[in-house]
Design a protein around this motif. Structure first.
Motif, PDB file in Angstrom:
ATOM      1  N   ASP A 145       0.526   4.529  -2.499  1.00 22.50           N
ATOM      2  CA  ASP A 145       0.587   5.777  -1.967  1.00 22.50           C
ATOM      3  C   ASP A 145       1.317   6.614  -2.807  1.00 22.50           C
ATOM      4  O   ASP A 145       0.856   7.821  -3.266  1.00 22.50           O
ATOM      5  CB  ASP A 145       0.838   5.771  -0.712  1.00 22.50           C
ATOM      6  CG  ASP A 145      -0.127   5.370   0.350  1.00 22.50           C
ATOM      7  OD1 ASP A 145      -1.213   5.221   0.130  1.00 22.50           O
ATOM      8  OD2 ASP A 145       0.570   5.056   1.722  1.00 22.50           O
ATOM      9  N   ARG A 196       0.822  -1.270   0.025  1.00 23.48           N
ATOM     10  CA  ARG A 196      -0.009   0.060  -0.123  1.00 23.48           C
ATOM     11  C   ARG A 196       0.796   1.355   0.015  1.00 23.48           C
ATOM     12  O   ARG A 196       0.536   2.320  -0.552  1.00 23.48           O
ATOM     13  CB  ARG A 196      -1.101   0.032   1.127  1.00 23.48           C
ATOM     14  CG  ARG A 196      -1.869  -1.260   1.093  1.00 23.48           C
ATOM     15  CD  ARG A 196      -2.798  -1.455   2.490  1.00 23.48           C
ATOM     16  NE  ARG A 196      -1.849  -1.644   3.622  1.00 23.48           N
ATOM     17  CZ  ARG A 196      -2.230  -1.974   4.864  1.00 23.48           C
ATOM     18  NH1 ARG A 196      -3.587  -1.861   4.833  1.00 23.48           N
ATOM     19  NH2 ARG A 196      -1.413  -2.288   5.518  1.00 23.48           N
ATOM     20  N   ARG A 200      -6.936   3.377  -0.412  1.00 15.78           N
ATOM     21  CA  ARG A 200      -6.668   2.418   0.358  1.00 15.78           C
ATOM     22  C   ARG A 200      -8.348   1.987   1.032  1.00 15.78           C
ATOM     23  O   ARG A 200      -8.540   0.933   1.497  1.00 15.78           O
ATOM     24  CB  ARG A 200      -5.913   3.132   1.601  1.00 15.78           C
ATOM     25  CG  ARG A 200      -4.597   2.830   1.559  1.00 15.78           C
ATOM     26  CD  ARG A 200      -3.826   3.511   2.740  1.00 15.78           C
ATOM     27  NE  ARG A 200      -2.299   3.461   2.495  1.00 15.78           N
ATOM     28  CZ  ARG A 200      -1.428   2.815   3.324  1.00 15.78           C
ATOM     29  NH1 ARG A 200      -1.776   2.274   4.475  1.00 15.78           N
ATOM     30  NH2 ARG A 200      -0.289   2.831   3.102  1.00 15.78           N
TER      31      ARG A 200
END
Length: 349
Positions: free
Chosen positions: A149, A145, A330
């Motif tokens: 980002d 993740r 997310r």
């Protein structure tokens, strides 16, 4: 942490050229190999006899053979044979749905009954002779993740990639974030600026002047579970920017397929697809080399970031306007995880 009822890139076809390949995906150890028909198969990387990794074995006549005591594992996960033994009562392995498409091998790590080839989103550039693609893979020691980002907020280019694609105008241009169904899109448009080194080289590669003002764009598109495709390019200023005719611009799609390995590591399949001079293999190699160096710079930053986060788990991170793309991505992942959790709970009720 990992949505499993979905398609991930598992490997590139050339990785299977010399025998079986062991790879951990979404926390599961899996071995990939080609059967007698050349079709890619995937089963648990575990021999039910003594627990040896089947990936340390070999393929004989299209069958996967354990390199420890010769057990033959079927593509359906059932032991098929073993020298001097009857295998009918041996425990079975999990077998995984696999698709080979668009120049990649894709894996469905979740419930095989839910695996739907139609759920793999279409990549038009991968099927068109008008496009060329060059890329590679990095094994990165950080939460997948964090890479999402990174890709959904390209502000960092000014600092991490100062010598290639970074420039101060990225900081100065407003970033916009929007939802398109289950996709998150962030975009920046920079008008009448000078191109940074990477894009000056791309302009020259397309036979265009590299010393005149350009309009530049970055359109990042997250698709679950963890795919980010980024439309990027520059056009000679005054010709329409993103909408400019091909003879006035150099544009491409940055391809980012991010496959979780563990909670703190992932496989990063990167590349660039372009629709100018697609037959120029030398240009493809040059762009691939330059892009590989850029992604290597990201890797160092992300791995150091992961170490910091592990050392300071109690510290909250800021969420700024530039982080909106990653935050929304997310949230989609969290919804997928919650949905899978609810389905599992219902099945067990």
């Amino acid at each position: 942490m990992f949505p499993k009822n979905t398609w991930y890139v598992a490997c590139m076809p050339e990785e299977l050229a010399t025998g079986p390949l062991g790879r951990r995906i979404c926390g599961e150890a899996i071995v990939f190999y080609r059967d007698a028909s050349g079709t890619v198969q995937a089963v648990e990387d575990f021999c039910p006899h003594r627990g040896a990794p089947l990936s340390l074995g070999f393929v004989h006549d299209g069958q996967l053979v354990c390199g420890y005591h010769g057990l033959v594992m079927g593509a359906d996960g059932k032991p098929a044979a073993m020298p001097g033994q009857r295998v009918q009562g041996f425990p079975c392995n999990k077998a995984y749905p696999v698709i080979e498409r668009y120049g990649f091998v894709w894996l469905w790590p979740g419930d095989p009954a839910q695996a739907d080839p139609a759920a793999l989103h279409h990549l038009a550039w991968a099927e068109s002779p008008d496009w060329a693609y060059g890329g590679g893979m990095y094994h990165i020691q950080c939460d997948y993740r964090l890479m999402i980002d990174n890709l959904m907020d390209l502000t960092h280019e000014t600092y991490v990639h100062a010598s290639s694609i970074g420039q101060k105008e990225i900081d100065e241009a407003p970033v916009r974030t929007r939802m398109e169904g289950e996709q998150v899109v962030t975009s920046r448009f920079m008008d009448n600026i000078m191109a940074p080194p990477f894009w000056r080289a791309a302009l020259r590669g397309n036979g265009l002047a590299d010393d005149v003002p350009v309009d530049r764009w970055q359109i990042c598109r997250f698709s679950p579970p963890s795919h980010v495709l980024i439309e990027v390019g520059v056009a000679h200023a005054g010709h329409g920017g993103y909408e400019a005719a091909p003879e006035h611009k150099a544009s491409s799609i940055v391809v980012d397929f991010i496959t979780p390995e563990t909670e703190t590591s992932h496989w990063y399949f990167w590349g660039m697809a372009r629709n100018f001079r697609p037959d120029d293999a030398e240009l493809t190699a040059s762009i691939r080399q330059g892009q590989g160096k850029i992604f290597a710079e990201d890797m160092e930053m992300l791995e150091r970031q992961q170490r910091n986060l592990l050392e300071h788990p109690q510290r909250d991170l800021l969420k700024l306007n530039i982080d909106a793309g990653g935050v929304q991505s997310r949230r989609i992942i969290e919804r997928l995880l919650a949905s899978e959790g609810q389905a599992a709970a219902g099945a067990g009720a």
